[in-house]
Motif scaffolding. Structure first.
Motif, PDB file in Angstrom:
ATOM      1  N   SER A  94       0.828  -1.211   0.000  1.00 28.13           N
ATOM      2  CA  SER A  94       0.000   0.000   0.000  1.00 28.13           C
ATOM      3  C   SER A  94       0.860   1.258   0.000  1.00 28.13           C
ATOM      4  O   SER A  94       0.536   2.248  -0.662  1.00 28.13           O
ATOM      5  CB  SER A  94      -0.918  -0.008   1.224  1.00 28.13           C
ATOM      6  N   HIS A  98       0.720   4.209  -2.801  1.00 22.34           N
ATOM      7  CA  HIS A  98       0.520   5.614  -2.438  1.00 22.34           C
ATOM      8  C   HIS A  98       1.656   6.492  -2.977  1.00 22.34           C
ATOM      9  O   HIS A  98       1.423   7.586  -3.507  1.00 22.34           O
ATOM     10  CB  HIS A  98       0.444   5.766  -0.910  1.00 22.34           C
ATOM     11  N   SER A  99       2.876   6.017  -2.831  1.00 18.50           N
ATOM     12  CA  SER A  99       4.039   6.798  -3.263  1.00 18.50           C
ATOM     13  C   SER A  99       4.021   7.027  -4.769  1.00 18.50           C
ATOM     14  O   SER A  99       4.311   8.136  -5.249  1.00 18.50           O
ATOM     15  CB  SER A  99       5.334   6.084  -2.855  1.00 18.50           C
ATOM     16  N   ALA A 101       1.383   7.078  -6.768  1.00 21.13           N
ATOM     17  CA  ALA A 101       0.314   8.032  -7.069  1.00 21.13           C
ATOM     18  C   ALA A 101       0.728   9.459  -6.709  1.00 21.13           C
ATOM     19  O   ALA A 101       0.446  10.415  -7.447  1.00 21.13           O
ATOM     20  CB  ALA A 101      -0.960   7.641  -6.319  1.00 21.13           C
ATOM     21  N   MET A 102       1.421   9.605  -5.584  1.00 18.75           N
ATOM     22  CA  MET A 102       1.878  10.936  -5.168  1.00 18.75           C
ATOM     23  C   MET A 102       2.909  11.506  -6.139  1.00 18.75           C
ATOM     24  O   MET A 102       2.911  12.710  -6.435  1.00 18.75           O
ATOM     25  CB  MET A 102       2.470  10.859  -3.756  1.00 18.75           C
ATOM     26  N   LEU A 228      -3.497   2.800  -7.333  1.00 14.85           N
ATOM     27  CA  LEU A 228      -4.240   3.077  -6.104  1.00 14.85           C
ATOM     28  C   LEU A 228      -5.584   3.695  -6.460  1.00 14.85           C
ATOM     29  O   LEU A 228      -5.640   4.783  -7.042  1.00 14.85           O
ATOM     30  CB  LEU A 228      -3.434   4.038  -5.223  1.00 14.85           C
ATOM     31  N   ARG A 229      -6.659   2.997  -6.147  1.00 14.01           N
ATOM     32  CA  ARG A 229      -7.992   3.521  -6.445  1.00 14.01           C
ATOM     33  C   ARG A 229      -8.455   4.463  -5.336  1.00 14.01           C
ATOM     34  O   ARG A 229      -8.012   4.373  -4.199  1.00 14.01           O
ATOM     35  CB  ARG A 229      -8.978   2.367  -6.623  1.00 14.01           C
ATOM     36  N   LYS A 230      -9.353   5.367  -5.690  1.00 14.25           N
ATOM     37  CA  LYS A 230      -9.746   6.459  -4.794  1.00 14.25           C
ATOM     38  C   LYS A 230     -10.160   5.995  -3.397  1.00 14.25           C
ATOM     39  O   LYS A 230      -9.721   6.568  -2.395  1.00 14.25           O
ATOM     40  CB  LYS A 230     -10.860   7.284  -5.435  1.00 14.25           C
ATOM     41  N   TRP A 233      -7.237   5.418  -0.813  1.00 10.02           N
ATOM     42  CA  TRP A 233      -6.345   6.477  -0.338  1.00 10.02           C
ATOM     43  C   TRP A 233      -6.380   6.562   1.186  1.00 10.02           C
ATOM     44  O   TRP A 233      -7.447   6.588   1.796  1.00 10.02           O
ATOM     45  CB  TRP A 233      -6.778   7.836  -0.914  1.00 10.02           C
ATOM     46  N   SER A 234      -5.198   6.634   1.787  1.00  6.31           N
ATOM     47  CA  SER A 234      -5.105   6.744   3.240  1.00  6.31           C
ATOM     48  C   SER A 234      -4.363   8.033   3.601  1.00  6.31           C
ATOM     49  O   SER A 234      -3.158   8.142   3.356  1.00  6.31           O
ATOM     50  CB  SER A 234      -4.362   5.541   3.824  1.00  6.31           C
ATOM     51  N   PRO A 235      -5.058   9.010   4.151  1.00  9.54           N
ATOM     52  CA  PRO A 235      -4.386  10.246   4.562  1.00  9.54           C
ATOM     53  C   PRO A 235      -3.250   9.987   5.551  1.00  9.54           C
ATOM     54  O   PRO A 235      -2.247  10.704   5.548  1.00  9.54           O
ATOM     55  CB  PRO A 235      -5.513  11.056   5.211  1.00  9.54           C
ATOM     56  N   ILE A 238      -0.108   8.919   3.600  1.00 11.46           N
ATOM     57  CA  ILE A 238       0.438  10.100   2.919  1.00 11.46           C
ATOM     58  C   ILE A 238       1.177  10.991   3.913  1.00 11.46           C
ATOM     59  O   ILE A 238       2.296  11.464   3.638  1.00 11.46           O
ATOM     60  CB  ILE A 238      -0.696  10.890   2.229  1.00 11.46           C
TER      61      ILE A 238
END
Length: 455
Positions: A94, A98-99, A101-102, A228-230, A233-235, A238
């Motif tokens: 995960s 996330h990385s 996508a960022m 990563l699907r919407k 997403w984990s704030p 991030i």
């Protein structure tokens, strides 16, 4: 491709060498093709010196752009190493998603922002009427390729942290060799001058990016890139990535800001004629310093996976041993470079220019900049060590303390002692920062490891 390291079981000194040496080489090669870029530009007939000054003004802006790749890549890879050390592979997966996508989002935003503001940035940061055209040409083309630059830098951290330092080195080598081949073709054969250098760099970054991406979606790597699907997403993830990456990011970003301020001060207090000469000199000196700080960063950041993994596994004795060997390696390297800085700077300077006054000025500048590079090892190793263990606030404080000193001396020394005195800001800040880093290490490092054992 077989995984080349076991972060939890290989001998610590062997691990340090296995990760540090390829990372040093990768950083050295990265620096080398930046220097070769500047070497070819400095030797363009008739416009070489002014073009070099223009690209020198772009240098810190380019570094500022690419430092966002370090923010996400290094922050994410440290967090992923901790999760792998604790045996949490799904969380590691995960974090990589996330990385990635960022990196995509940051690339798009930065390209838009910098293309919109580049004219104002160049004028604010030291471009004169004579150098603006070269700086503007280079920065426009480079910024258009921001996506490839950030991806190549950011993704490479996730290759190294999974035990493939040789592949990480290959990623950089591909870009470097591509750039070295294309530079003379675009600059001299096709007569594209500064634009040719920028195009060659963007193509090289595309090659590195493509290689890193293909490896991270291939069959050989344990943790692969996934989309990563919407809803996923984990704030919190991030936030953790940004917190862990902010210290090395600010080191690079504030380095860029300081160089920008240095160029502005040299231009202001040196005047239109002398200012351009001093900026050209500073560009050469900073290129030489990159041969030192690049491999130092390779040692300290390239070995962070050892610290993070074993910290996650609660193997604190291995963490202590690793930090000791990392520091010894860095001290050996900086000692060698200190000696070389007093013996061979003239040979290095002449690859940019044969003008006797510029060679003499740059030799003096290299001597000043490298006065305290040996104790600077403590700053690099301990700050990156704190970051690897999750002590990002301590690392950030130490980094910002050094940068704050550096900035103040860069601004105020020229006011009282003239433009050339700005060069002394580097060794003064290095000396103060080294003392602060050693003090912080003895205060916090051991206590933090003991706390991990009790968790």
């Amino acid at each position: 491709m077989k995984q080349t390291t076991d972060l939890g079981r290989d001998k610590v000194w062997v691990l340090v060498l296995k990760l540090a040496v390829p990372s040093m080489i990768a950083q050295f090669v990265t620096v080398l093709y930046s220097i070769i870029d500047r070497m070819f530009i400095g030797n363009i007939p008739k416009i070489g010196d002014l073009a070099l000054a223009g690209v020198g003004i772009c240098g810190p802006i380019v570094t500022l752009l690419t430092s966002f790749g370090t923010l996400i890549g290094l922050g994410g890879s440290i967090l992923m190493s901790m999760r792998l050390g604790a045996g949490r592979k799904k969380q590691a997966q995960s974090i990589l998603a996330h990385s990635f996508a960022m990196l995509v989002v940051f690339s798009a935003l930065l390209t838009f922002i910098f293309l919109l503001t580049k004219k104002y940035l160049l004028l604010w940061f030291g471009a004169s009427a004579a150098t603006f055209v070269y700086a503007d040409t280079y920065l426009t083309i480079y910024t258009a390729g921001t996506f490839f630059a950030l991806m190549a830098i950011g993704l490479n951290y996730f290759i190294t942290c999974q035990g493939f330092p040789g592949v990480g080195m290959t990623t950089v080598l591909i870009g470097a060799v591509t750039n070295m081949i294309l530079d003379p073709v675009f600059i001299f054969v096709l007569h594209m001058d500064v634009a040719g250098a920028a195009i060659a760099t963007v193509i090289a970054q595309f090659a590195s990016c493509a290689f890193a991406f293909c490896f991270l979606i291939g069959k050989k790597v344990p943790i692969k890139i996934t989309l990563l699907r919407k809803p996923a997403w984990s704030p919190m993830i991030i936030k953790r990535i940004l917190i862990l990456g902010v210290s090395p990011f600010l080191i690079l970003a504030t380095d860029s800001v300081i160089i920008i301020v240095l160029n502005a001060m040299l231009q202001k207090y040196g005047g239109p004629g002398e200012g351009d000469t001093l900026i050209t000199c500073a560009t050469i000196v900073q290129s030489y310093m990159m041969l030192i700080t690049g491999p130092m960063l390779g040692i300290s950041s390239g070995t962070q996976a050892i610290l993070s993994y074993n910290y996650g596994a609660k193997a604190v004795d291995r963490v202590k041993k690793a930090e000791k060997y990392i520091l010894l390696l860095c001290l050996c390297f900086t000692t060698v470079m200190f000696v070389l800085s007093r013996v061979v700077p003239g040979y290095f300077i002449r690859i940019f220019s044969d003008e006797s006054s510029l060679v003499s000025l740059s030799t003096w500048g290299i001597g000043v900049f490298t006065m305290l590079i040996i104790p600077l090892s403590f700053q690099y190793v301990f700050v990156d060590g704190f970051t690897a263990l999750g002590l990002s606030r301590t690392a950030l404080f130490l980094s910002m303390f050094r940068k704050g000193d550096y900035m103040l001396f860069t601004i105020f020394l020229p006011i009282f002692f003239g433009a050339k005195s700005a060069f002394y800001a580097q060794p003064i800040a290095d000396g103060i920062a080294s003392v602060m880093s050693v003090a912080a290490f003895f205060l916090f490092f051991k206590k933090h490891l003991e706390k991990r054992l009790s968790q």
